[in-house]
Design a protein around this motif. Structure first.
Motif, mmCIF file in Angstrom:
data_model
loop_
_atom_site.group_PDB
_atom_site.id
_atom_site.type_symbol
_atom_site.label_atom_id
_atom_site.label_comp_id
_atom_site.label_asym_id
_atom_site.label_seq_id
_atom_site.Cartn_x
_atom_site.Cartn_y
_atom_site.Cartn_z
ATOM 1 N N ALA A 44 65.728 36.160 51.993
ATOM 2 C CA ALA A 44 64.950 35.663 53.136
ATOM 3 C C ALA A 44 64.497 34.227 52.930
ATOM 4 C CB ALA A 44 63.752 36.574 53.379
ATOM 5 N N LEU A 45 64.147 33.869 51.688
ATOM 6 C CA LEU A 45 63.775 32.492 51.356
ATOM 7 C C LEU A 45 64.577 32.068 50.127
ATOM 8 C CD1 LEU A 45 59.867 32.543 51.725
ATOM 9 C CD2 LEU A 45 61.549 31.707 53.389
ATOM 10 N N ARG A 46 65.028 30.812 50.167
ATOM 11 C CA ARG A 46 65.908 30.330 49.101
ATOM 12 C C ARG A 46 65.388 28.998 48.544
ATOM 13 N NH1 ARG A 46 71.341 32.535 49.902
ATOM 14 N NH2 ARG A 46 71.402 33.867 51.751
ATOM 15 N N GLY A 47 64.300 29.034 47.804
ATOM 16 C CA GLY A 47 63.796 27.822 47.158
ATOM 17 C C GLY A 47 63.083 26.887 48.109
ATOM 18 N N VAL A 48 62.067 27.388 48.813
ATOM 19 C CA VAL A 48 61.339 26.603 49.812
ATOM 20 C C VAL A 48 60.211 25.809 49.157
ATOM 21 C CG1 VAL A 48 59.756 26.783 51.774
ATOM 22 C CG2 VAL A 48 61.901 28.078 51.760
ATOM 23 N N ASP A 49 60.157 24.508 49.465
ATOM 24 C CA ASP A 49 59.032 23.636 49.113
ATOM 25 C C ASP A 49 58.368 23.206 50.414
ATOM 26 O OD1 ASP A 49 59.798 23.738 46.436
ATOM 27 O OD2 ASP A 49 60.909 21.844 46.538
ATOM 28 N N ILE A 50 57.046 23.397 50.504
ATOM 29 C CA ILE A 50 56.366 23.041 51.739
ATOM 30 C C ILE A 50 54.893 22.768 51.461
ATOM 31 C CG2 ILE A 50 55.772 25.428 52.374
ATOM 32 C CD1 ILE A 50 56.310 24.682 55.284
ATOM 33 N N ASP A 51 54.324 21.806 52.194
ATOM 34 C CA ASP A 51 52.888 21.542 52.178
ATOM 35 C C ASP A 51 52.364 21.622 53.607
ATOM 36 O OD1 ASP A 51 52.657 20.924 49.399
ATOM 37 O OD2 ASP A 51 53.478 18.926 49.792
ATOM 38 N N SER A 74 66.041 33.542 64.673
ATOM 39 C CA SER A 74 65.674 34.818 64.067
ATOM 40 C C SER A 74 66.405 34.983 62.737
ATOM 41 C CB SER A 74 66.051 35.951 65.026
ATOM 42 O OG SER A 74 65.763 37.203 64.459
ATOM 43 N N GLY A 75 65.662 35.381 61.700
ATOM 44 C CA GLY A 75 66.266 35.545 60.389
ATOM 45 C C GLY A 75 66.288 34.287 59.542
ATOM 46 N N SER A 76 65.688 33.209 60.021
ATOM 47 C CA SER A 76 65.705 31.952 59.266
ATOM 48 C C SER A 76 64.693 31.934 58.134
ATOM 49 C CB SER A 76 65.462 30.757 60.202
ATOM 50 O OG SER A 76 64.183 30.856 60.807
ATOM 51 N N GLY A 77 63.736 32.871 58.147
ATOM 52 C CA GLY A 77 62.742 32.943 57.082
ATOM 53 C C GLY A 77 61.344 32.526 57.485
ATOM 54 N N LYS A 78 61.130 32.221 58.767
ATOM 55 C CA LYS A 78 59.835 31.716 59.236
ATOM 56 C C LYS A 78 58.707 32.715 58.966
ATOM 57 C CE LYS A 78 60.823 31.342 63.615
ATOM 58 N NZ LYS A 78 62.064 32.137 63.596
ATOM 59 N N ILE A 113 54.609 29.619 64.385
ATOM 60 C CA ILE A 113 56.022 30.001 64.321
ATOM 61 C C ILE A 113 56.538 30.193 65.742
ATOM 62 C CG2 ILE A 113 57.567 31.959 63.872
ATOM 63 C CD1 ILE A 113 56.159 32.465 61.329
ATOM 64 N N THR A 114 57.695 29.641 66.020
ATOM 65 C CA THR A 114 58.322 29.893 67.316
ATOM 66 C C THR A 114 59.819 29.611 67.220
ATOM 67 O OG1 THR A 114 58.298 29.316 69.682
ATOM 68 C CG2 THR A 114 57.869 27.538 68.129
ATOM 69 N N ASP A 142 68.497 29.642 57.430
ATOM 70 C CA ASP A 142 69.060 30.426 56.324
ATOM 71 C C ASP A 142 68.147 30.422 55.097
ATOM 72 O OD1 ASP A 142 70.995 32.083 55.167
ATOM 73 O OD2 ASP A 142 72.067 30.394 54.266
ATOM 74 N N GLY A 143 66.823 30.550 55.348
ATOM 75 C CA GLY A 143 65.881 30.661 54.248
ATOM 76 C C GLY A 143 65.534 29.364 53.555
#
Length: 241
Positions: A30-37, A50-54, A203-204, A221-222
């Motif tokens: 579902a998530l592939r190495g996400v960096d976020i602030d 849909s399915g992007s990991g949001k 999220i939308t 794709d995560g």
């Protein structure tokens, strides 16, 4: 373009987040190495199919789920690996949630639905103040069945903000509403962001809603596909879909 937010305080910081589910013998990434602030006081929109990991990302940030690997910090406090009790206290004190479906208790009035939260919060608004902020001060004693879909969603927003959270996480808050009613709900979210300084993340899958955000974060794709600042934010009433 990535907007420079270096002068703003970081509310959430996530690094190298992964989330893997097992569906029988199949691994779902579902998530592939996400960096976020996420930054104090900003209005950010997360876009993706849909399915992007949001939703998975939001659930991890909000303490509703845990990552398979990686770290999450809230105001520089490490959330990764803390106990279920500590996560519950974190959610109760710091994060408000708004979902596509309102999750109101049918047998309770608007006031009573909010009181469930205010009775366990440290420094809450009164239910009356929370409902006044979302334009429903005259609906205090109405049951959910006596309210329109948009009004029920505004009660859900009032319930989320009544504990004065630093962060409001909204997962498809207009997904079950027509465009006119959705715009009214977005106006309320914008108002809360501006008046209370609540970091607001929505999220939308609706591209148009991104036009009212300070930043637009796209997932695919995560992974984070792009992050863009929005120099000319639109008011919700200027949005059309």
């Amino acid at each position: 373009m990535v907007e420079d937010k270096s002068s703003q305080a970081v509310i959430f910081s996530a690094r190298a987040l992964t989330k893997t589910y097992l569906m029988g013998e199949v691994e779902i990434h579902a998530l592939r190495g996400v960096d976020i602030d996420l930054y104090a006081g900003e209005f950010v929109v997360l876009l993706g199919a849909s399915g992007s990991g949001k939703s998975t990302l939001f659930n991890i940030l909000g303490g509703l789920d845990s990552a398979t690997s990686g770290d999450v910090r809230y105001q520089n406090r490490l959330l990764t690996g803390i106990s279920d009790r500590e996560l519950t206290l974190f959610r109760r004190s710091h994060v408000g949630f708004v979902f596509q479906f309102y999750n109101l208790i049918p047998s309770l009035t608007a006031r009573e639905n909010i009181a469930i939260v205010t009775e366990i919060a440290d420094n809450p608004m009164t239910p009356e103040e929370a409902l006044e902020r979302v334009g429903l001060g005259n609906r205090l004693d109405h049951l959910p069945a006596q309210l329109s879909g948009g009004e029920q969603q505004r009660v859900a927003i009032a319930r989320a903000i009544a504990k004065r959270p630093a962060v409001l996480l909204c997962d498809e808050p207009t997904g079950a509403l027509d465009s006119k009613t959705g715009i009214r709900v977005l106006e309320v979210l914008q108002q809360i962001n501006q008046e209370l300084g609540t970091t607001t993340a929505v999220i939308t899958h609706n591209e148009v809603i991104g036009e009212m955000a300070d930043r637009i974060i796209r997932l695919s794709d995560g992974k984070i596909a792009s992050i863009h600042g929005n120099a000319q934010r639109k008011a919700p009433k200027e949005l059309f879909w």
